[in-house]
Design a protein around this motif. Structure first.
Motif, short mmCIF file in Angstrom:
data_model
loop_
_atom_site.label_atom_id
_atom_site.label_comp_id
_atom_site.label_asym_id
_atom_site.label_seq_id
_atom_site.Cartn_x
_atom_site.Cartn_y
_atom_site.Cartn_z
N PRO A 121 0.83 -1.20 0.00
CA PRO A 121 0.00 0.00 0.00
C PRO A 121 0.87 1.26 0.00
N LEU A 122 0.29 2.37 -0.43
CA LEU A 122 1.00 3.65 -0.41
C LEU A 122 0.62 4.50 0.78
N LEU A 123 -0.54 4.22 1.40
CA LEU A 123 -1.06 5.07 2.47
C LEU A 123 -1.46 4.23 3.67
N PRO A 124 -1.68 4.88 4.83
CA PRO A 124 -2.12 4.14 6.03
C PRO A 124 -3.47 3.48 5.83
N ALA A 125 -3.82 2.62 6.77
CA ALA A 125 -5.06 1.84 6.65
C ALA A 125 -6.31 2.68 6.80
N GLY A 126 -6.24 3.79 7.47
CA GLY A 126 -7.43 4.63 7.68
C GLY A 126 -6.99 6.03 8.06
N PRO A 127 -7.85 6.78 8.74
CA PRO A 127 -7.47 8.14 9.13
C PRO A 127 -6.13 8.16 9.88
N ALA A 128 -5.27 9.08 9.47
CA ALA A 128 -3.95 9.20 10.07
C ALA A 128 -3.50 10.65 9.96
N ASP A 129 -2.50 11.02 10.77
CA ASP A 129 -2.02 12.39 10.66
C ASP A 129 -1.18 12.54 9.40
N GLN A 130 -0.89 13.79 9.05
CA GLN A 130 -0.21 14.05 7.79
C GLN A 130 1.18 13.44 7.75
N ALA A 131 1.87 13.44 8.90
CA ALA A 131 3.22 12.88 8.93
C ALA A 131 3.20 11.39 8.64
N GLU A 132 2.19 10.68 9.14
CA GLU A 132 2.12 9.25 8.90
C GLU A 132 1.88 8.95 7.42
N ALA A 133 1.01 9.74 6.78
CA ALA A 133 0.77 9.54 5.35
C ALA A 133 2.04 9.75 4.55
N ARG A 134 2.80 10.78 4.90
CA ARG A 134 4.05 11.04 4.19
C ARG A 134 5.06 9.92 4.43
N ALA A 135 5.11 9.43 5.65
CA ALA A 135 6.05 8.36 5.97
C ALA A 135 5.71 7.08 5.20
N CYS A 136 4.41 6.78 5.10
CA CYS A 136 4.00 5.58 4.34
C CYS A 136 4.39 5.70 2.88
#
Length: 333
Positions: free
Chosen positions: A305-320
């Protein structure tokens, strides 16, 4: 003492993109990438610009803390899923990764059509706006994910409630109008069958939408459709999209009312060479499904996957996204 040699990672595989659809959306999805990743932002802005004033309203509702229209509404979920799927596809391409195949789920097939060169992104964006404007006039209804095979659910279907999607061997989505859908859910739960409501207030992939969906055919006929430049495995036929289908306005306009056959399509995709599957969209729903497939369970193909499993903060999305880039394009990570 000699130092140990670094362990080599797994051999790279050809990449196929999985593009999710209705039900994958959630508030704040991928917002951490907008204004941060150049390719993602530029591709998103292509869609918003094509939509004119409505594009600005859609973007503001997506990025804002108090959206005027909620993300689960048909006029927001469908356009934003299309936008994010398309933008993530372009982001992967910006890393120098060239997919060998595409597989979309529901509205993800429209994003796949742009990435495959069938439609120009501006044309597809306007077609999406035309579609959702029509569907917003449809009957109140919804979808429910059921932990059962499609054929075992036949005795419970009534009142316009149908199998809307076959996602995995024991993962079926039912779709239909209310209150009939609620009545079917009640019957299933009485039998101990696990049901989970899919975020939607529109009965996607149900025949009750067919009259509204058909009215979009002239809009599709008015734009240029090219043969696919790379294989697009249709989630509706479980086979590569043909040039005739790509050019058929009735084919495209029918999608909101037609059943999705994602598991058979995934099986068709994975019958060929081993692949690195990459989920280009919010959440990890298609990744979870892909990891149940025998080709992935056996380790021949892989899913990322490119993104987290569900709602996440912006830093987590960038890290994924950064972790995915390191896996797919380590030379530029």
């Amino acid at each position: 003492m000699s130092r140990p040699m670094p362990t080599a990672g797994p051999e790279p595989l050809p990449v196929a993109l999985l593009l999710p659809g209705q039900g994958a959306q959630h508030p704040g999805m991928a917002t951490g990438l907008y204004g941060h990743d150049e390719a993602f932002t530029g591709a998103s802005d292509e869609v918003f610009a094509a939509l004119g004033a409505e594009g600005g309203r859609v973007r503001d509702d997506w990025l804002g803390e108090r959206p005027r229209v909620p993300m689960d509404h048909v006029t927001r979920s469908q356009i934003m899923l299309f936008t994010i799927d398309y933008a993530l596809g372009r982001t992967v391409e910006s890393w120098g990764v060239r997919p060998v195949a595409l597989l979309g789920h529901s509205v993800g097939e429209m994003a796949g059509a742009v990435l495959a060169g069938i439609f120009a992104v501006a044309d597809a964006a306007r077609l999406m706006l035309d579609r959702v404007t029509r569907l917003a006039e449809g009957p109140v209804g919804g979808m429910v994910a059921v932990a059962a095979a499609p054929d075992t659910l036949a005795p419970y279907l009534r009142g316009g409630v149908v199998v809307g999607a076959h996602n995995a061997p024991r993962q079926t989505v039912l779709a239909g109008p209310e209150p009939q859908l609620g009545e079917v859910i009640g019957l299933l739960r009485e039998q101990g069958i696990v049901c989970r409501t899919v975020p939607a207030s529109t009965p996607f992939h149900s025949p009750v939408l067919a009259p509204l969906a058909a009215r979009a055919e002239p809009a599709f006929a008015a734009v240029r459709a090219r043969p696919p430049s790379l294989p697009l495995i249709s989630g509706y036929t479980a086979a590569p999209l043909t040039s005739d289908q790509a050019a058929d306005p009735a084919w495209w306009s029918s999608h909101p009312a037609a059943p999705v056959r994602f598991w058979p399509a995934l099986d068709s995709l994975l019958r060929g060479p081993d692949l690195q599957l990459v989920e280009c969209g919010p959440g990890r729903g298609l990744t979870a499904i892909a990891r149940r497939h025998p080709a992935v369970l056996a380790g021949r193909s892989r899913s990322l996957p490119l993104l987290p499993a569900g709602p996440a903060d912006q830093a987590e999305a960038r890290a994924c996204l950064a972790a995915a880039r390191s896996a797919l394009a380590p030379d530029i990570a």
